[in-house]
Design an enzyme around this catalytic site. Sequence first.
Site, mmCIF file in Angstrom:
data_model
loop_
_atom_site.group_PDB
_atom_site.id
_atom_site.type_symbol
_atom_site.label_atom_id
_atom_site.label_comp_id
_atom_site.label_asym_id
_atom_site.label_seq_id
_atom_site.Cartn_x
_atom_site.Cartn_y
_atom_site.Cartn_z
ATOM 1 N N VAL A 1 11.591 1.683 -12.604
ATOM 2 C CA VAL A 1 10.759 0.492 -12.421
ATOM 3 C C VAL A 1 9.865 0.612 -11.181
ATOM 4 C CG1 VAL A 1 10.792 -2.004 -12.085
ATOM 5 C CG2 VAL A 1 12.458 -0.941 -13.609
ATOM 6 N N HIS A 25 15.738 -3.362 -2.573
ATOM 7 C CA HIS A 25 16.521 -4.498 -3.045
ATOM 8 C C HIS A 25 17.782 -4.553 -2.186
ATOM 9 C CE1 HIS A 25 17.691 -7.633 -5.673
ATOM 10 N NE2 HIS A 25 18.328 -6.944 -6.596
#
Length: 351
Positions: free
Chosen positions: A40, A124
């Site tokens: 991603v 993240h």
Amino acid sequence: MTMINFGGVEERVVTREEFPLSKAQQVLKGEIVAVLGYGVQGPGQSLNMRDNGIRVIVGQRKDTASWNKALKDGWVPGVTLFPLEEASAKGTVIEYLLSDAGQKAFWPTLKPYLTEGKTLFFSHGFSITYKELTGVIPPQNVDVVLVAPKGSGLSVRRNFLEGSGINSSFAVFQDYTGKAEEKAIALGIAMGSGYLFHTTFEKEVFSDLVGERGVLMGAIAGIMEAQYHELRKHGHSPSEAFNETVEELTQSLIKLIAEKGMDWLYANCSTTAQRGALDWKGKFRNAVAPLFSDLYERVANGTEAKIVLEKNSQPDYREKLNTELAEMGNSEMWRAGAKVRELRPENWKKT
């Protein structure tokens, strides 16, 4: 570092004006940035950094769709494209961009390559914040930083090529070298961030999980489905229901919000629309407020993280995901959407 007032609250922000690309290039001059994972976020971040003159290599499992995508994007096996273990050994900055479940699975393999002075980079805060679930506990002699673009990996690349960028948050979890924050900001600038705002690993993951399940994806999809089905129930055509639910929002109204805010959108709609929206806004807010309270609690106590790790670690996860996405795509609402998109002027066949 600039302190900027956001609605009465001051925040630390870094702009490209005060930390230009030339400075980022200088900070990262001696580094080899190993981007682990080409799913991603990997493609956008690695390609942007490569285009900005940073020495980048990609680590990806061989003979996978992501490996083949990396080949198409110009990464060369044995030169700039390596298996995960080899890239981990070569990199001085390890961008850990595998999925959250993938990070948990690969961590025991990665850890020996995190030698003294290296930088462990995340986009993240999941693995660090939920370390009791993931087992991701970095050694004490490495820097641990985060830069989290506030957009999809596809947008990270598209916006970069258009000359704009995606705003990103940044954080430092562990500063072994004394230069962790400078490296984090340099990496954020190098990947094309519009500007960077300060956060923590925990705040990043809490806001991110709430946002994805809420307004950014889950809530908006659910609200769209509810409105579409209500209109169809009362005899409105698929085209009319889709246009009034999705097309007008995505092709017109959302651009006004992006331009100058929600009040600007209201100011540029009819008085009938203004009155109705103002009267119903509070009703919708009050109706969903309990859901958001429940959602935040589930994110904070790790319930949502457990679900992610359990479901995404299943061997047939991709197969099940594709089934769920196909069910959405094949629904009447989104089949109507596909037809509406075909009818946009830019898609008309030239005669």
